[in-house]
Write a protein that holds these residues in place. Structure first.
Motif, PDB file in Angstrom:
ATOM      1  N   SER A   1       0.827  -1.202   0.000  1.00  0.00           N
ATOM      2  CA  SER A   1       0.000   0.000   0.000  1.00  0.00           C
ATOM      3  C   SER A   1       0.860   1.251   0.000  1.00  0.00           C
ATOM      4  CB  SER A   1      -0.915   0.001   1.226  1.00  0.00           C
ATOM      5  OG  SER A   1      -0.139  -0.053   2.424  1.00  0.00           O
ATOM      6  N   VAL A   2       0.241   2.363  -0.400  1.00  0.00           N
ATOM      7  CA  VAL A   2       0.973   3.625  -0.495  1.00  0.00           C
ATOM      8  C   VAL A   2      -0.028   4.770  -0.416  1.00  0.00           C
ATOM      9  CG1 VAL A   2       0.821   3.758  -3.016  1.00  0.00           C
ATOM     10  CG2 VAL A   2       2.765   4.829  -1.839  1.00  0.00           C
ATOM     11  N   ASP A   3       0.443   5.927   0.057  1.00  0.00           N
ATOM     12  CA  ASP A   3      -0.367   7.151   0.036  1.00  0.00           C
ATOM     13  C   ASP A   3       0.030   7.961  -1.194  1.00  0.00           C
ATOM     14  OD1 ASP A   3      -1.738   7.290   2.853  1.00  0.00           O
ATOM     15  OD2 ASP A   3       0.334   6.753   3.277  1.00  0.00           O
ATOM     16  N   GLU A   4      -0.649   7.730  -2.284  1.00  0.00           N
ATOM     17  CA  GLU A   4      -0.372   8.487  -3.510  1.00  0.00           C
ATOM     18  C   GLU A   4      -1.611   9.333  -3.801  1.00  0.00           C
ATOM     19  OE1 GLU A   4       2.193   9.925  -6.171  1.00  0.00           O
ATOM     20  OE2 GLU A   4       2.753   8.169  -4.962  1.00  0.00           O
ATOM     21  N   GLU A   5      -1.778  10.389  -2.998  1.00  0.00           N
ATOM     22  CA  GLU A   5      -2.946  11.252  -3.126  1.00  0.00           C
ATOM     23  C   GLU A   5      -2.777  12.256  -4.250  1.00  0.00           C
ATOM     24  OE1 GLU A   5      -3.569  13.194   0.608  1.00  0.00           O
ATOM     25  OE2 GLU A   5      -3.566  11.321   1.769  1.00  0.00           O
ATOM     26  N   GLY A   6      -1.564  12.749  -4.410  1.00  0.00           N
ATOM     27  CA  GLY A   6      -1.296  13.890  -5.269  1.00  0.00           C
ATOM     28  C   GLY A   6      -1.115  15.133  -4.423  1.00  0.00           C
ATOM     29  N   GLY A   7      -0.402  16.117  -4.948  1.00  0.00           N
ATOM     30  CA  GLY A   7      -0.192  17.354  -4.203  1.00  0.00           C
ATOM     31  C   GLY A   7       0.792  17.190  -3.066  1.00  0.00           C
ATOM     32  N   THR A   8       0.350  17.463  -1.840  1.00  0.00           N
ATOM     33  CA  THR A   8       1.263  17.441  -0.691  1.00  0.00           C
ATOM     34  C   THR A   8       1.604  16.032  -0.231  1.00  0.00           C
ATOM     35  OG1 THR A   8      -0.596  17.631   0.849  1.00  0.00           O
ATOM     36  CG2 THR A   8       0.445  19.673   0.142  1.00  0.00           C
ATOM     37  N   VAL A   9       0.844  15.034  -0.671  1.00  0.00           N
ATOM     38  CA  VAL A   9       1.096  13.655  -0.248  1.00  0.00           C
ATOM     39  C   VAL A   9       1.332  12.785  -1.485  1.00  0.00           C
ATOM     40  CG1 VAL A   9       0.246  11.670   1.041  1.00  0.00           C
ATOM     41  CG2 VAL A   9      -0.304  13.985   1.822  1.00  0.00           C
ATOM     42  N   CYS A  10       2.580  12.618  -1.821  1.00  0.00           N
ATOM     43  CA  CYS A  10       2.992  11.774  -2.944  1.00  0.00           C
ATOM     44  C   CYS A  10       4.178  10.926  -2.502  1.00  0.00           C
ATOM     45  CB  CYS A  10       3.409  12.610  -4.155  1.00  0.00           C
ATOM     46  SG  CYS A  10       2.069  13.483  -4.956  1.00  0.00           S
ATOM     47  N   ARG A  11       4.274   9.721  -3.007  1.00  0.00           N
ATOM     48  CA  ARG A  11       5.399   8.834  -2.707  1.00  0.00           C
ATOM     49  C   ARG A  11       6.081   8.381  -3.997  1.00  0.00           C
ATOM     50  NH1 ARG A  11       4.246  10.795   2.197  1.00  0.00           N
ATOM     51  NH2 ARG A  11       2.697   9.622   3.392  1.00  0.00           N
ATOM     52  N   VAL A  12       5.384   7.588  -4.779  1.00  0.00           N
ATOM     53  CA  VAL A  12       5.969   6.979  -5.972  1.00  0.00           C
ATOM     54  C   VAL A  12       6.262   8.026  -7.039  1.00  0.00           C
ATOM     55  CG1 VAL A  12       5.691   5.194  -7.741  1.00  0.00           C
ATOM     56  CG2 VAL A  12       4.705   4.850  -5.468  1.00  0.00           C
ATOM     57  N   SER A  13       5.337   8.953  -7.252  1.00  0.00           N
ATOM     58  CA  SER A  13       5.522   9.930  -8.334  1.00  0.00           C
ATOM     59  C   SER A  13       6.637  10.934  -8.047  1.00  0.00           C
ATOM     60  CB  SER A  13       4.209  10.677  -8.606  1.00  0.00           C
ATOM     61  OG  SER A  13       3.794  11.430  -7.481  1.00  0.00           O
ATOM     62  N   LEU A  14       7.077  11.005  -6.797  1.00  0.00           N
ATOM     63  CA  LEU A  14       8.220  11.871  -6.481  1.00  0.00           C
ATOM     64  C   LEU A  14       9.474  11.420  -7.214  1.00  0.00           C
ATOM     65  CD1 LEU A  14       7.912  12.472  -2.620  1.00  0.00           C
ATOM     66  CD2 LEU A  14       7.733  14.200  -4.419  1.00  0.00           C
ATOM     67  N   TYR A  15       9.557  10.115  -7.489  1.00  0.00           N
ATOM     68  CA  TYR A  15      10.775   9.552  -8.055  1.00  0.00           C
ATOM     69  C   TYR A  15      10.585   8.959  -9.443  1.00  0.00           C
ATOM     70  CZ  TYR A  15      12.307  10.100  -3.258  1.00  0.00           C
ATOM     71  OH  TYR A  15      12.611  10.643  -2.031  1.00  0.00           O
ATOM     72  N   PHE A  16       9.390   8.460  -9.729  1.00  0.00           N
ATOM     73  CA  PHE A  16       9.196   7.733 -10.983  1.00  0.00           C
ATOM     74  C   PHE A  16       8.170   8.408 -11.890  1.00  0.00           C
ATOM     75  CE2 PHE A  16      10.447   4.029  -8.125  1.00  0.00           C
ATOM     76  CZ  PHE A  16      11.780   4.116  -8.498  1.00  0.00           C
TER      77      PHE A  16
END
Length: 325
Positions: A94-109
């Motif tokens: 699982s991951v918190d990939e909300e967009g905006g202030t809460v991003c995990r995967v899209s920060l890097y990929f």
């Protein structure tokens, strides 16, 4: 697949009824400790993940940005696959990939991190939002994620609210319309989304830091904050995360995540048959909350199917001890 706890209440339409016979057969071959382990999603750490899978048989992990930093795409895929190979049952990643202030995967990929729902809405309305959500799903599937702790179904129209930047920033009607369409997108793509934070964050303080009290009347909540959650049930939303707010109109004693009264509202009054998960029990609203009963035990007694935690050993051992006692 993730083994879930089962309810004694039976509704006309049950999201997982076709799966129960297979699940019950799997559960019948598991030890009690394995069953307990399956109720937990812990914070991922490369250094401890395999040991936690082997020792506790946990249900899965929540991935944060620091777990991804420094990896190539293939390195990250291979690392998660190696951990999953040690589990008897495929892990919930699982991951918190909300967009905006809460991003995990899209920060890097991704070239740029995903925009917030409000940014997408202002740019191109619901069409733009759904385009972004489709891209999110494709990206997460690429790395073998199977749960996104999003979208945020909270309603906020005040930019000074803690939760505002993570919401659509519109009224109950528009928020509900947004949530229904996003849930449909996830369901159509066979990917598990998770609405948060039931029964609505409102203008409450940041529960990462301390206990939060919500004194708004129940009638107000039903006309506003609860709307998006309740309507999403008809769209077969599979998972809902509970907040740690103490919502006095429903239960003035326990935070929502560990309150049986708040769980009963969703299960009994609104007929939700999907998965209920706590927000992380390691957040300040829980660690600063005092009770004679350990929080993880209260979470099980309240009716949660899954317990989310950054301090896995502490919380899983609370439940194991309670069972043994």
């Amino acid at each position: 697949m993730l083994i879930l706890s089962f309810l004694s209440i039976t509704f006309t339409k049950d999201l997982f009824e076709d799966y129960y016979p297979e699940a019950e057969e799997i559960i019948s071959k598991m030890t009690v400790l394995e069953r307990i382990g399956q109720m937990f999603i812990g914070r991922y750490s490369k250094d401890t993940a395999i040991e936690q899978v082997q020792k506790y048989g946990i249900g899965g992990f929540c991935i944060f940005a620091n777990n991804i930093a420094g990896h190539t795409e293939q390195q990250f895929i291979d690392e998660l696959a190696a951990v999953d190979s040690q589990s008897k049952i495929h892990l919930a990643y699982s991951v918190d990939e909300e967009g905006g202030t809460v991003c995990r995967v899209s920060l890097y990929f991704r070239k740029e991190k995903f925009p917030s729902p409000r940014q997408s809405f202002l740019k191109g309305g619901f069409e733009e939002i759904l385009s972004i959500e489709q891209e999110k799903i494709e990206l997460l599937k690429k790395f073998n994620f199977n749960v996104n702790f999003a979208p945020v179904a909270d309603m906020s129209m005040n930019s000074s609210d803690y939760i505002y930047d993570r919401t659509l920033g519109e009224n109950a009607t528009m928020t509900s319309k947004y949530i229904n369409q996003v849930v449909d997108e996830y369901v159509d793509n066979e990917f598990c989304c998770c609405l948060k934070h039931f029964p609505g964050y409102g203008n409450n303080r940041n529960t990462h830091d301390d206990v939060a009290h919500d004194y708004r009347p129940l009638d107000y909540l039903k006309k506003n904050d609860l709307t998006s959650f309740v309507n999403a049930i008809d769209h077969e939303v599979p998972m809902i995360m509970f907040s740690h707010n103490i919502v006095h109109a429903i239960d003035g004693e326990y935070p929502a995540s560990i309150s049986k009264k708040v769980h009963d509202l969703l299960r009994t009054e609104y007929g939700f048959t999907g998965i209920i998960i706590t927000d992380s029990l390691s957040m300040g609203a829980i660690t600063r909350y005092t009770s004679d009963v350990p929080p993880a035990v209260l979470a099980v007694e309240a009716g949660n199917d899954i317990i989310l935690t950054s301090t896995l050993e502490e919380h899983i051992n609370q439940v194991i001890k309670a069972y043994e006692d």
